[in-house]
Scaffold this active site. Sequence first.
Site, PDB file in Angstrom:
ATOM      1  CB  ILE A 146      -0.983   0.012   1.192  1.00 27.06           C
ATOM      2  CG1 ILE A 146      -0.236  -0.132   2.522  1.00 27.06           C
ATOM      3  CG2 ILE A 146      -2.021  -1.074   1.039  1.00 27.06           C
ATOM      4  CD1 ILE A 146      -1.161  -0.125   3.735  1.00 27.06           C
ATOM      5  CG  ASP A 147      -0.161   4.379  -2.605  1.00 22.58           C
ATOM      6  OD1 ASP A 147       0.501   3.574  -3.291  1.00 22.58           O
ATOM      7  OD2 ASP A 147      -1.200   4.936  -3.012  1.00 22.58           O
ATOM      8  CE  LYS A 148       6.581   9.051   3.278  1.00 20.21           C
ATOM      9  NZ  LYS A 148       7.464  10.143   2.818  1.00 20.21           N
ATOM     10  NE  ARG A 266      -3.291   8.534  -3.777  1.00 21.86           N
ATOM     11  CZ  ARG A 266      -1.995   8.786  -3.824  1.00 21.86           C
ATOM     12  NH1 ARG A 266      -1.105   7.787  -3.714  1.00 21.86           N
ATOM     13  NH2 ARG A 266      -1.560  10.012  -4.009  1.00 21.86           N
TER      14      ARG A 266
END
Length: 347
Positions: A146-148, A266
């Site tokens: 998953i993204d930062k 997103r």
Amino acid sequence: MNEGLSRDIEVVIGANPPERLDKALARDVPEAAALSRSRLMRLIAEGAVTRGGAVVENAKARVTEGDVFIVRVGVPEELEAAPEAIPLEVVYEDDALIVVNKPAGMVVHPAPGTPRGTLVNALLHHCGDSLSGIGGAKRPGIVHRIDKDTSGLLVVAKHDAAHHGLAAQFEAHSAERRYLALVFGVPSAADPRLNGVKGVNFEAGGLLKITTRLERHKFDRQKQAVFFDRGRHAVTRARVVQAFGQPPQVALVECRLETGRTHQIRVHMAHVGHGLIGDPTYGGKRKPALKALPEAGIAAMAGFPRQALHAASLGFTHPVTGEDLRFETPLPADMQGLLDALGGPLG
């Protein structure tokens, strides 16, 4: 490929093989090799598969019973990431895998610019030498990410068989991934604007389904973009959990991934005009009506430092025991605080 950093795996094609090389190899490769079809496809493209000494680079090449292929597989390089004593929130752990609740702000694996302080560094300290090497030198055990600046649940493999079993579930889209996001506006089947957005339809119960292809943006290589004629197939389903404001201006949305592409939620929510609060890349310039929300909510939204996205639940079949596992984690303090500032659900 450096001979000292590779090993050869012999694959003998059995009776009634699939027509395509990649499918035949995936069926007949020794189980101990722990090679998924997607990895075999990459190896074919890299020229690592030979038949009779000749490289076979076409994944769709026809095969026959008795064909012998040699698959050259790179041995994981000496690990470049170093163990670091970084606190981890462990949700579940056994000899095959570990499930963690990643905080926002933590990068999953080392990369240029972030060689330290990553989830991998923390896992190396916590797990020692037990992480799977199949992910490569900088991504040991990492099956998905998953993204930062997204918080929430991740599963990490501790050995290659577990990695192979988990990766197969993510590839087949059988793993359950449920996210909670705070978005501008309230997605609704009654919104005529959404009926005109390509790739959008509504399923039973007002469930929003977004189906597109995703690929790197033409000009900004750090971004993903929606396409319909190229890129990777991507499907997101979303439903409204709570709506905030009078009239409604913001929604807490539950998103379920059928596929797991980079930045998928997103990009998809931005595509339908409901970008995530706090998202500096895809959030857009949509502004809520100031009089429709409490002042505290407006201030909290304006100062929210990251995309308001949390991987809230994760379900899969244990790759060794066959047990169905499902984990949930509540919203982190920052997202819960944002909800509190926005007020209660619309009545």
